[in-house]
Design a protein around this motif. Structure first.
Motif, PDB file in Angstrom:
ATOM      1  N   GLN A 135       0.830  -1.203   0.000  1.00 61.05           N
ATOM      2  CA  GLN A 135       0.000   0.000   0.000  1.00 61.05           C
ATOM      3  C   GLN A 135       0.866   1.255   0.000  1.00 61.05           C
ATOM      4  N   SER A 136       1.955   1.236   0.772  1.00 57.06           N
ATOM      5  CA  SER A 136       2.872   2.382   0.782  1.00 57.06           C
ATOM      6  C   SER A 136       3.491   2.590  -0.592  1.00 57.06           C
ATOM      7  N   ARG A 137       3.774   1.508  -1.291  1.00 60.70           N
ATOM      8  CA  ARG A 137       4.342   1.615  -2.636  1.00 60.70           C
ATOM      9  C   ARG A 137       3.314   2.186  -3.621  1.00 60.70           C
ATOM     10  N   ILE A 138       2.040   1.825  -3.446  1.00 62.34           N
ATOM     11  CA  ILE A 138       0.990   2.400  -4.293  1.00 62.34           C
ATOM     12  C   ILE A 138       0.941   3.913  -4.097  1.00 62.34           C
ATOM     13  N   ALA A 139       0.973   4.350  -2.833  1.00 62.97           N
ATOM     14  CA  ALA A 139       0.933   5.786  -2.545  1.00 62.97           C
ATOM     15  C   ALA A 139       2.152   6.490  -3.133  1.00 62.97           C
ATOM     16  N   LEU A 140       3.311   5.835  -3.083  1.00 61.65           N
ATOM     17  CA  LEU A 140       4.520   6.421  -3.662  1.00 61.65           C
ATOM     18  C   LEU A 140       4.414   6.499  -5.181  1.00 61.65           C
ATOM     19  N   ALA A 141       3.875   5.469  -5.805  1.00 55.66           N
ATOM     20  CA  ALA A 141       3.676   5.496  -7.260  1.00 55.66           C
ATOM     21  C   ALA A 141       2.764   6.646  -7.659  1.00 55.66           C
ATOM     22  N   ARG A 142       1.734   6.897  -6.868  1.00 59.63           N
ATOM     23  CA  ARG A 142       0.824   8.019  -7.158  1.00 59.63           C
ATOM     24  C   ARG A 142       1.575   9.347  -7.075  1.00 59.63           C
ATOM     25  N   LEU A 143       2.505   9.445  -6.104  1.00 63.73           N
ATOM     26  CA  LEU A 143       3.314  10.668  -5.994  1.00 63.73           C
ATOM     27  C   LEU A 143       4.110  10.920  -7.264  1.00 63.73           C
ATOM     28  N   LEU A 144       4.601   9.841  -7.884  1.00 65.31           N
ATOM     29  CA  LEU A 144       5.403  10.008  -9.099  1.00 65.31           C
ATOM     30  C   LEU A 144       4.605  10.686 -10.194  1.00 65.31           C
ATOM     31  N   LEU A 145       3.311  10.444 -10.231  1.00 69.62           N
ATOM     32  CA  LEU A 145       2.474  11.039 -11.272  1.00 69.62           C
ATOM     33  C   LEU A 145       2.116  12.490 -10.988  1.00 69.62           C
ATOM     34  N   THR A 146       2.212  12.917  -9.730  1.00 73.75           N
ATOM     35  CA  THR A 146       1.870  14.318  -9.430  1.00 73.75           C
ATOM     36  C   THR A 146       2.906  15.273  -9.993  1.00 73.75           C
ATOM     37  N   ASP A 147       4.149  14.787 -10.122  1.00 74.68           N
ATOM     38  CA  ASP A 147       5.223  15.593 -10.700  1.00 74.68           C
ATOM     39  C   ASP A 147       5.375  16.930  -9.972  1.00 74.68           C
ATOM     40  N   ARG A 148       5.349  16.877  -8.630  1.00 77.86           N
ATOM     41  CA  ARG A 148       5.539  18.085  -7.820  1.00 77.86           C
ATOM     42  C   ARG A 148       6.948  18.062  -7.219  1.00 77.86           C
ATOM     43  N   PRO A 149       7.629  19.200  -7.172  1.00 79.26           N
ATOM     44  CA  PRO A 149       9.014  19.210  -6.690  1.00 79.26           C
ATOM     45  C   PRO A 149       9.162  19.173  -5.172  1.00 79.26           C
ATOM     46  N   VAL A 150       8.082  19.481  -4.442  1.00 80.24           N
ATOM     47  CA  VAL A 150       8.134  19.463  -2.975  1.00 80.24           C
ATOM     48  C   VAL A 150       7.215  18.351  -2.482  1.00 80.24           C
ATOM     49  N   ILE A 151       7.772  17.417  -1.717  1.00 75.53           N
ATOM     50  CA  ILE A 151       7.020  16.278  -1.208  1.00 75.53           C
ATOM     51  C   ILE A 151       7.017  16.337   0.316  1.00 75.53           C
ATOM     52  N   LEU A 152       5.829  16.322   0.906  1.00 79.63           N
ATOM     53  CA  LEU A 152       5.674  16.334   2.357  1.00 79.63           C
ATOM     54  C   LEU A 152       5.190  14.970   2.805  1.00 79.63           C
ATOM     55  N   MET A 153       5.888  14.364   3.762  1.00 76.14           N
ATOM     56  CA  MET A 153       5.558  13.018   4.215  1.00 76.14           C
ATOM     57  C   MET A 153       5.301  13.051   5.718  1.00 76.14           C
ATOM     58  N   ASP A 154       4.053  12.811   6.106  1.00 77.39           N
ATOM     59  CA  ASP A 154       3.682  12.879   7.523  1.00 77.39           C
ATOM     60  C   ASP A 154       3.617  11.462   8.092  1.00 77.39           C
ATOM     61  N   GLU A 155       4.726  11.017   8.660  1.00 81.37           N
ATOM     62  CA  GLU A 155       4.860   9.659   9.196  1.00 81.37           C
ATOM     63  C   GLU A 155       4.327   8.612   8.217  1.00 81.37           C
ATOM     64  N   PRO A 156       4.781   8.641   6.969  1.00 80.72           N
ATOM     65  CA  PRO A 156       4.168   7.795   5.942  1.00 80.72           C
ATOM     66  C   PRO A 156       4.382   6.306   6.140  1.00 80.72           C
ATOM     67  N   LEU A 182      10.261  16.619   2.852  1.00 82.05           N
ATOM     68  CA  LEU A 182      10.233  16.794   4.301  1.00 82.05           C
ATOM     69  C   LEU A 182       9.474  15.624   4.891  1.00 82.05           C
ATOM     70  N   MET A 183      10.102  14.923   5.818  1.00 78.54           N
ATOM     71  CA  MET A 183       9.520  13.707   6.386  1.00 78.54           C
ATOM     72  C   MET A 183       9.382  13.833   7.900  1.00 78.54           C
ATOM     73  N   VAL A 184       8.140  13.908   8.366  1.00 76.72           N
ATOM     74  CA  VAL A 184       7.886  13.876   9.807  1.00 76.72           C
ATOM     75  C   VAL A 184       8.044  12.444  10.299  1.00 76.72           C
ATOM     76  N   THR A 185       8.791  12.266  11.368  1.00 83.50           N
ATOM     77  CA  THR A 185       8.941  10.938  11.959  1.00 83.50           C
ATOM     78  C   THR A 185       9.138  11.057  13.462  1.00 83.50           C
ATOM     79  N   HIS A 186       8.657  10.042  14.190  1.00 80.92           N
ATOM     80  CA  HIS A 186       8.898   9.960  15.625  1.00 80.92           C
ATOM     81  C   HIS A 186      10.088   9.065  15.941  1.00 80.92           C
TER      82      HIS A 186
END
Length: 227
Positions: A135-156, A182-186
């Motif tokens: 499921q995480s890989r599906i979400a990452l694949a979707r990010l590839l299609l957005t083609d946005r230069p700034v990626i925000l990851m909230d505890e993904p 930017l990746m939020v992580t605990h």
């Protein structure tokens, strides 16, 4: 280059202030105690929250008053935000065209993206038929299609085990080498895989610091967080 200048936001009893610049692509970890303002920081950059004063800019272009959809920003959430009634291909295609019936070109791009994250052959699987890592890989694949230069990851990747989290972070770096992430992580171990780290404590956002240097000689705020 992503810049937050003289940012101040007040929400009830909580306030957040930030002055920082991220000049290079790569992963910047965002760490700190719960409730300190990590997710609020991402919300400001994404445009879901607006500052009371200060500015957010990308490549010297002011984003402060732009709605989220008009910003060069994409988000990867903790729950992946997959639609349970759609198969993998359609979930990914939404990154390129948020419409009920994507065109053939968008579907072709979605197939390529699925291949890049190692999920060829799972195009027709729905989220419930996939593991957490898939499921995480599906979400990452979707990010590839957005083609946005700034990626925000909230505890993904928080729902994944340590080995899978390291694997996913390595995959993010491989597939998005030119992005500012930017990746939020605990988890401090996750942060150690980032080039830079931002410490957020009690609404105060520190400028990014080289991760190795920061962990080698942590300030008191980080030292207490690591214990």
């Amino acid at each position: 280059m992503l810049s937050l200048k003289n940012i101040f936001l007040k929400q009830g009893d909580f306030s957040l202030s930030a002055n920082l610049t991220i000049a290079e692509p790569g992963v910047t970890a965002v760490i700190g105690p719960s409730g300190g303002g990590k997710s609020t920081l991402l919300s400001l950059i994404a445009g879901f929250s607006l500052p009371d004063r200060g500015s957010v800019s990308w490549m010297d272009s002011d984003l402060t008053n732009l709605p989220p959809g008009a910003r060069p920003v994409a988000m990867l959430f903790q729950d992946n935000n997959l639609f349970p009634h759609l198969d993998s291909l359609m979930n990914v295609a939404l990154g390129g065209a948020p419409v009920p019936r994507p065109d053939a070109q968008t579907l072709d791009r979605a197939l390529v993206a699925l291949g890049r994250v190692g999920l060829t052959g799972l195009e027709r699987r729905k989220p419930a038929e996939l593991s957490g890592g898939q499921q995480s890989r599906i979400a990452l694949a979707r990010l590839l299609l957005t083609d946005r230069p700034v990626i925000l990851m909230d505890e993904p990747f928080s729902a994944l085990g340590p080995a899978q989290r390291r694997e996913m972070l390595a995959l993010v770096k491989e597939l998005l080498p030119e992005a500012t992430l930017l990746m939020v992580t605990h988890d401090p171990e996750d942060a150690r895989g980032a080039e830079r780290t931002i410490l957020v404590v009690d609404g105060k956002v520190a400028p990014p610091c080289d991760t190795k240097r920061l962990f080698a000689d942590p300030p008191p705020e980080l030292d207490s967080y690591l214990r």
